[in-house]
Scaffold this motif. Structure first.
Motif, short mmCIF file in Angstrom:
data_model
loop_
_atom_site.label_atom_id
_atom_site.label_comp_id
_atom_site.label_asym_id
_atom_site.label_seq_id
_atom_site.Cartn_x
_atom_site.Cartn_y
_atom_site.Cartn_z
N VAL A 16 -60.47 -3.09 13.55
CA VAL A 16 -58.96 -2.85 11.74
C VAL A 16 -59.96 -4.44 11.79
O VAL A 16 -60.04 -4.84 9.93
CB VAL A 16 -58.04 -2.92 12.15
CG1 VAL A 16 -58.13 -2.97 10.87
CG2 VAL A 16 -57.56 -1.15 12.59
N ALA A 17 -59.21 -5.14 11.97
CA ALA A 17 -59.61 -6.80 11.78
C ALA A 17 -60.96 -7.03 11.60
O ALA A 17 -61.66 -7.94 10.53
CB ALA A 17 -59.06 -7.95 13.00
N ALA A 18 -62.09 -6.34 12.25
CA ALA A 18 -62.70 -6.75 12.14
C ALA A 18 -63.65 -6.66 11.01
O ALA A 18 -64.69 -7.35 10.03
CB ALA A 18 -64.30 -6.18 13.07
N GLU A 43 -66.52 -9.11 6.12
CA GLU A 43 -66.13 -9.56 4.53
C GLU A 43 -65.40 -9.81 4.04
O GLU A 43 -66.56 -10.78 2.90
CB GLU A 43 -65.76 -7.85 3.77
CG GLU A 43 -67.10 -6.25 4.51
CD GLU A 43 -67.33 -6.47 3.42
OE1 GLU A 43 -68.19 -7.40 2.66
OE2 GLU A 43 -68.51 -5.50 2.98
N LEU A 44 -65.06 -11.22 4.84
CA LEU A 44 -64.25 -12.41 3.88
C LEU A 44 -64.98 -13.00 4.72
O LEU A 44 -64.82 -14.36 3.86
CB LEU A 44 -63.02 -12.22 4.65
CG LEU A 44 -62.25 -13.41 4.67
CD1 LEU A 44 -61.36 -13.24 2.95
CD2 LEU A 44 -60.67 -13.39 5.75
N ARG A 62 -62.51 -2.88 4.46
CA ARG A 62 -63.22 -3.77 4.13
C ARG A 62 -63.99 -3.72 2.57
O ARG A 62 -63.83 -6.08 2.66
CB ARG A 62 -64.78 -3.35 4.00
CG ARG A 62 -65.70 -2.64 5.51
CD ARG A 62 -66.59 -2.23 5.35
NE ARG A 62 -67.90 -2.72 4.67
CZ ARG A 62 -69.07 -2.13 3.94
NH1 ARG A 62 -69.47 -1.05 4.43
NH2 ARG A 62 -69.84 -3.00 2.87
N LYS A 63 -62.59 -3.67 1.55
CA LYS A 63 -62.91 -4.26 -0.21
C LYS A 63 -61.41 -4.49 0.47
O LYS A 63 -61.51 -6.08 -0.99
CB LYS A 63 -62.56 -2.77 -0.81
CG LYS A 63 -63.68 -2.04 -0.83
CD LYS A 63 -62.74 -0.48 -1.81
CE LYS A 63 -63.84 0.17 -2.25
NZ LYS A 63 -63.11 1.34 -2.77
N ALA A 78 -60.24 -10.28 -1.35
CA ALA A 78 -60.20 -12.03 -1.11
C ALA A 78 -61.49 -13.10 -0.66
O ALA A 78 -61.05 -14.42 -1.32
CB ALA A 78 -59.36 -11.85 0.97
N ARG A 79 -62.86 -12.65 -0.48
CA ARG A 79 -64.03 -13.09 0.33
C ARG A 79 -64.07 -13.24 -1.96
O ARG A 79 -64.24 -14.58 -2.22
CB ARG A 79 -65.23 -12.59 0.37
CG ARG A 79 -65.92 -13.53 0.12
CD ARG A 79 -67.53 -12.78 1.05
NE ARG A 79 -67.26 -11.92 -0.95
CZ ARG A 79 -68.43 -10.36 -0.52
NH1 ARG A 79 -67.89 -9.60 0.89
NH2 ARG A 79 -67.87 -9.46 -1.36
N GLU A 80 -64.10 -12.52 -2.61
CA GLU A 80 -64.21 -12.55 -4.31
C GLU A 80 -63.12 -13.22 -4.97
O GLU A 80 -63.40 -14.62 -5.97
CB GLU A 80 -64.26 -11.98 -4.81
CG GLU A 80 -65.41 -10.37 -4.29
CD GLU A 80 -66.85 -11.75 -4.69
OE1 GLU A 80 -67.12 -11.41 -5.69
OE2 GLU A 80 -67.57 -11.22 -3.29
N MET A 81 -61.86 -14.06 -4.86
CA MET A 81 -61.00 -14.61 -5.12
C MET A 81 -61.13 -15.87 -4.82
O MET A 81 -61.09 -16.56 -5.45
CB MET A 81 -59.69 -13.80 -4.54
CG MET A 81 -59.41 -12.32 -4.84
SD MET A 81 -58.22 -11.72 -4.33
CE MET A 81 -56.26 -12.76 -4.80
N LEU A 82 -61.54 -16.14 -3.70
CA LEU A 82 -61.93 -17.74 -3.06
C LEU A 82 -63.09 -18.46 -3.75
O LEU A 82 -63.26 -19.33 -3.99
CB LEU A 82 -61.63 -17.48 -1.32
CG LEU A 82 -60.98 -17.36 -0.63
CD1 LEU A 82 -60.76 -16.49 0.87
CD2 LEU A 82 -60.13 -18.41 -0.17
#
Length: 736
Positions: free
Chosen positions: A85-87, A92-93, A133-134, A139-143
């Motif tokens: 789950v963490a993976a 994606e992060l 994954r979303k 989080a990636r897109e916010m960063l």
């Protein structure tokens, strides 16, 4: 310090069927949080929770130092969710998993409602693959957006790499920690762009599991390891004859044991069933156990001490002669069966079995009476298959708000469905409430083996018909058994077909024009619950063995016969064709050897197996090899998949060839591993696992599909080698 969860609505009547739907459709909240204090989340699954002063947002937490915490909503019971789950989020992060601290959720509503934080039904990945994954992608897109604003550059020029955002034209970098505070204030993208699977660095590849080093080094904390200041221990004497009433007890000798404090009445709740017990409270577990042994208890068995397995089996055989309730019906089975030139019938029998998790049931609970305006509170440290399950069950049983229940889910030493039932947790809460202290209840192995709840005894009456040219024209599968749902639900309706007990019998892809399923309910007072792969663990045996019987009656090869009923393209057909290839099915075996095949498709997924056996000169057989093809659609960690399939095969082989739970004088005969034997390592056959992960819209489960095909494939192999049909489990490999 502990954090206080937020209230969530509950559905106390949730059935397994609804759970399975929820497990596959659960949504996820997407957010990036910034702790206000520099606190390291424990890498040992919530050993200590983050302080109340930190306002956590779901799933991804990043502080200014760059420390990243990923919240795992699916408890780790040995199946690998701590990593998988963490993976999904970390992939994606764009952060390596070795830079992440993984923290277990405890049923808080911000991580989803009932069953969202539970493991069962092989639903963790198939139910959360896209959602998790979303989470990471959002989080990636916010960063990236935060970096774009800080540098005043187009977001397209900002790329996430290794926990940093890089401005590609200039090479400038900002760490996630430097961007977290700004990023947390941005709106959360609802449909973020996901990575192309070709770009995956973790998903689909065999990766080390971060929980394994913790377990090997003895650093992992299981429920049975939990301790809090001021706690006491309890060992509970419960009557092994279910349905008995407590008349009286004498704790005089118990109180003479050094360390014993008192004896307390306690109630165990399993669905609609309530069982009385007497708990010995002591300074340490040894004293509690010795005090329990010295306890004198008088029970009124209410005539339940006459119950025995042999009589119940006779009852099921008689019930098999009745029609029961119709489940699925296609075509006209009665007419086609009556008119067919070739008919066959068989009765298959499977026993009651225990879960036998390596870590016995246990729970540490602290009931804290509160002010009238705030209400009572409960805090628990427990090995359970669901933080939300514990939270909601405790709230229901003790009539307190769900947001007054704090749950710490620790590592589980096995679950297999047993830890979906929270009787061990509510019992600990009841004792803590009674004595006003934190109480740790530990079950003995004998408690675990004899007190259930169990997998139910399940019989199957099979009838089939073939045309003159050997084609399957009719099949009826009648299930005769007690009901798991009847144990859990006081309003269970016997007049309706039981979907749990008929599980997947009408979902096989075989093109049989006249198919009928029926259910005959058998009353029982023994508590029942879900066992790994639930009713598929018994029904696949009867169904796939009977398909073999039909093939033999038709004079056809068992695999060819199955494929002849799969003219349309299907996942089942792909699995069988792959099995044919990897097992070299067409190659003749040497004298004294036999091979059998079976496949099974159900709510959790799909797998097929070929088993090879050898006769020995003493009248027995040896299991030489198992080939397994499991269809997943998408795979997260192939190494974990193989481990889960191997474990499922070991569990299935144990249930097929070792010991069931039998009852005499109202109580289980087996009490420990001497009579409730497990498969030993020298008995483990060679296993070859092949994974079909070719994409597609359906993602299938891993933990359970490897179990159902083993028993029928083994029994079919025994027939191929010896000519003897196995229609009753368990059977003795050494005495065929």
């Amino acid at each position: 310090m502990s954090h206080t969860p937020i209230s969530t609505e509950t559905d106390n009547g949730t059935s397994r069927r609804n759970f399975l739907k929820a497990a596959g459709l659960t949504g996820a909240a997407f957010a990036l949080g910034l702790p206000s204090t520099n606190v390291l989340a424990s890498p040992v699954l919530n050993l200590r929770a983050l302080p109340d002063s930190v306002e956590l947002t779901p799933y991804v937490l990043i502080d200014k130092s760059g420390r990243i915490t990923i919240m795992n909503p699916r408890p780790e019971i040995g199946q690998g969710t701590y990593q998988s789950v963490a993976a999904l989020i970390a992939e994606e992060l764009e952060v390596p998993l070795d830079k992440v601290t993984i923290q277990q959720t405890g049923g808080e509503s911000k991580y989803g409602g009932l069953w969202s934080q539970a493991v069962g039904g092989s639903g963790s990945i198939r139910g959360g693959y896209m959602q998790m994954r979303k989470v990471g992608a959002s989080a990636r897109e916010m960063l990236r957006q935060a970096a774009s604003q800080q540098w005043n550059v187009p977001i397209a020029e900002c790329v996430a790499e290794n926990a940093t955002i890089v401005h590609k034209p200039t090479g400038k970098k900002l760490t996630y920690g430097q961007l977290a505070e700004v990023a947390a204030k941005l709106p959360v993208p609802k449909e973020p762009t996901l990575k192309d699977p070709k770009q995956f660095t973790m998903l689909g590849k065999s990766m080390p599991r971060p929980d394994v080093p913790l377990k090997v080094a003895g650093k992992a904390t299981f429920g049975i390891d939990a301790k809090v200041p001021g706690m006491v221990y309890a060992s509970v004497e419960r009557c092994p004859v279910f349905g008995s009433k407590l008349v009286r007890f004498d704790a005089t000798q118990s109180l003479k044991v050094k360390g014993v404090q008192k004896a307390v009445n306690v109630e165990r709740v399993v669905g609609k069933n309530h069982y009385e017990g007497v708990a010995i409270i002591a300074d340490n577990y040894w004293a509690a156990l010795q005090g329990r042994k010295a306890l004198k208890v008088t029970w009124d068995h209410n005539k339940h001490d006459t119950f025995n397995s042999a009589d119940f089996e006779k009852q099921l055989r008689e019930l098999a002669k009745t029609d029961g309730v119709q489940g699925h019906n296609a075509g006209d089975f009665d007419k086609s069966f009556a008119d067919a030139p070739n008919k066959l019938e068989a009765l298959y029998e499977t026993p009651i079995v225990s879960h036998s998790t390596m870590e016995p049931m246990n729970a540490l609970a602290h009931y804290q009476p509160g002010e009238s305006t705030r209400g009572d509170k409960v805090e628990l440290w427990v090995s359970s298959q669901g933080g939300d399950l514990v939270r909601d069950e405790v709230a229901k049983v003790f009539n307190i708000p769900a947001d007054n229940v704090t749950v710490h889910i620790l590592f589980n030493g096995g679950g297999f469905g047993r830890r979906l039932t929270q009787d061990f947790a509510t019992e600990a809460v009841a004792l803590s409430k009674a004595i006003g202290k934190p109480v740790k209840v530990i079950w003995t192995r004998e408690d675990d083996t004899r007190l259930g709840p169990f997998r139910p005894m399940t019989f199957s009456a099979m009838r089939g018909a073939l045309s003159a040219d050997g084609k399957a024209v009719a099949l009826q599968h009648k299930v005769i058994s007690p009901s798991i749902d009847a144990t859990m639900n006081a309003t269970y309706d016997k007049t309706k077909p039981d979907g749990t007990m008929l599980e997947a019998t009408n979902e096989q892809k075989y093109e049989i024009p006249n198919l009928n399923t029926r259910y005959v309910h058998a009353d029982i007072h023994i508590p029942l619950t879900y066992w790994r792969s639930v009713t598929s663990s018994t029904l696949a045996f009867s169904h796939e063995c009977f398909i073999d019987e039909m093939a033999h009656k038709a004079g056809q090869d068992p695999l060819a016969f199955r494929l002849s009923m799969l003219t349309k393209e299907s996942d089942a057909k792909r699995v069988l064709l792959k099995l044919k290839e990897v097992s070299d099915w067409g190659k003749p075996l040497s004298a004294g050897k036999g091979r059998g095949i079976a496949q099974w498709e159900f709510f959790a997924g799909l797998a097929g197996q070929v088993v090879e056996v050898s006769k020995d000169n003493k009248g027995g057989v040896t299991v030489d090899k198992v080939y397994c093809v499991i269809d997943l659609g998408t795979v997260v960690n192939p190494d974990t998949v193989k481990a889960q399939v191997e474990g499922a095969i070991a569990m299935a082989l144990t249930a097929a060839t070792k010991d069931g739970i039998t009852f005499e004088n109202g109580q289980a005969v087996q009490s420990n591993f001497d009579a409730n034997r497990m498969l030993r390592i020298n008995e483990m056959p060679s296993i070859e696992v092949h994974i079909l992960a070719e994409g597609g819209p359906t993602i299938k489960g891993v933990g359970e599909p490897g179990l159902p095909p083993l028993a029928p494939a083994l029994a079919n192999a025994v027939f191929a080698a010896t000519g003897k049909r196995i229609r009753r489990l368990p059977f003795d490999l050494e005495n065929i």
